[in-house]
Design a protein around this motif. Sequence first.
Motif: not given
Length: 71
Positions: A4-31
Amino acid sequence: MPIIVNLDVMMARRKMSLNELSDKVGLTLSNLSILKTGKAKAIRFSTLEAICKTLNCQPSDILEYVEEGKE
Protein backbone atom coordinates in the motif's frame (compact mmCIF):
# COMPACT_ATOMS: atom_id res chain seq x y z
CA MET A 1 -1.42 -5.84 -4.36
CA PRO A 2 -0.10 -6.30 -0.82
CA ILE A 3 2.00 -3.10 -0.92
CA ILE A 4 0.00 0.00 0.00
CA VAL A 5 1.35 3.45 -0.95
CA ASN A 6 0.55 6.13 1.63
CA LEU A 7 2.16 9.02 -0.22
CA ASP A 8 -1.03 11.05 -0.14
CA VAL A 9 -1.22 10.67 3.66
CA MET A 10 2.34 11.96 4.14
CA MET A 11 1.75 14.82 1.71
CA ALA A 12 -1.35 15.84 3.66
CA ARG A 13 0.55 15.68 6.97
CA ARG A 14 3.24 17.95 5.52
CA LYS A 15 0.64 20.17 3.80
CA MET A 16 2.42 19.68 0.48
CA SER A 17 0.73 19.57 -2.92
CA LEU A 18 1.61 17.17 -5.70
CA ASN A 19 2.96 20.12 -7.73
CA GLU A 20 5.22 21.24 -4.88
CA LEU A 21 6.50 17.71 -4.27
CA SER A 22 7.12 17.27 -7.99
CA ASP A 23 9.22 20.45 -8.10
CA LYS A 24 11.24 19.56 -5.00
CA VAL A 25 11.85 15.91 -5.93
CA GLY A 26 12.40 16.45 -9.63
CA LEU A 27 9.79 13.97 -10.86
CA THR A 28 7.01 14.60 -13.32
CA LEU A 29 3.48 15.07 -12.04
CA SER A 30 2.49 12.03 -14.08
CA ASN A 31 5.03 9.73 -12.37
CA LEU A 32 4.18 11.03 -8.91
CA SER A 33 0.48 10.62 -9.61
CA ILE A 34 1.01 6.98 -10.65
CA LEU A 35 2.91 6.37 -7.43
CA LYS A 36 0.38 8.24 -5.29
CA THR A 37 -2.57 6.26 -6.65
CA GLY A 38 -0.81 2.95 -6.05
CA LYS A 39 -0.62 2.07 -9.74
CA ALA A 40 3.19 1.95 -9.82
CA LYS A 41 4.79 -1.47 -10.25
CA ALA A 42 8.18 -0.37 -8.87
CA ILE A 43 10.03 2.56 -7.34
CA ARG A 44 13.72 3.36 -7.52
CA PHE A 45 15.57 3.74 -4.25
CA SER A 46 16.83 7.14 -5.43
CA THR A 47 13.22 8.27 -5.94
CA LEU A 48 12.18 6.91 -2.55
CA GLU A 49 15.15 8.64 -0.96
CA ALA A 50 14.27 11.99 -2.58
CA ILE A 51 10.64 11.73 -1.47
CA CYS A 52 11.61 10.78 2.09
CA LYS A 53 14.13 13.61 2.27
CA THR A 54 11.61 16.14 1.00
CA LEU A 55 8.77 14.95 3.25
CA ASN A 56 11.11 14.35 6.21
CA CYS A 57 9.87 10.80 6.71
CA GLN A 58 10.93 7.15 6.56
CA PRO A 59 10.18 4.70 3.71
CA SER A 60 7.82 2.86 6.08
CA ASP A 61 5.74 6.05 6.32
CA ILE A 62 5.10 5.81 2.58
CA LEU A 63 5.07 2.07 1.87
CA GLU A 64 3.11 -0.48 3.87
CA TYR A 65 2.83 -4.26 3.49
CA VAL A 66 -0.59 -5.81 4.06
CA GLU A 67 -1.20 -9.53 3.59
CA GLU A 68 -3.67 -10.47 0.85
CA GLY A 69 -7.19 -10.68 2.24
CA LYS A 70 -6.39 -8.56 5.34
CA GLU A 71 -6.92 -5.10 3.79
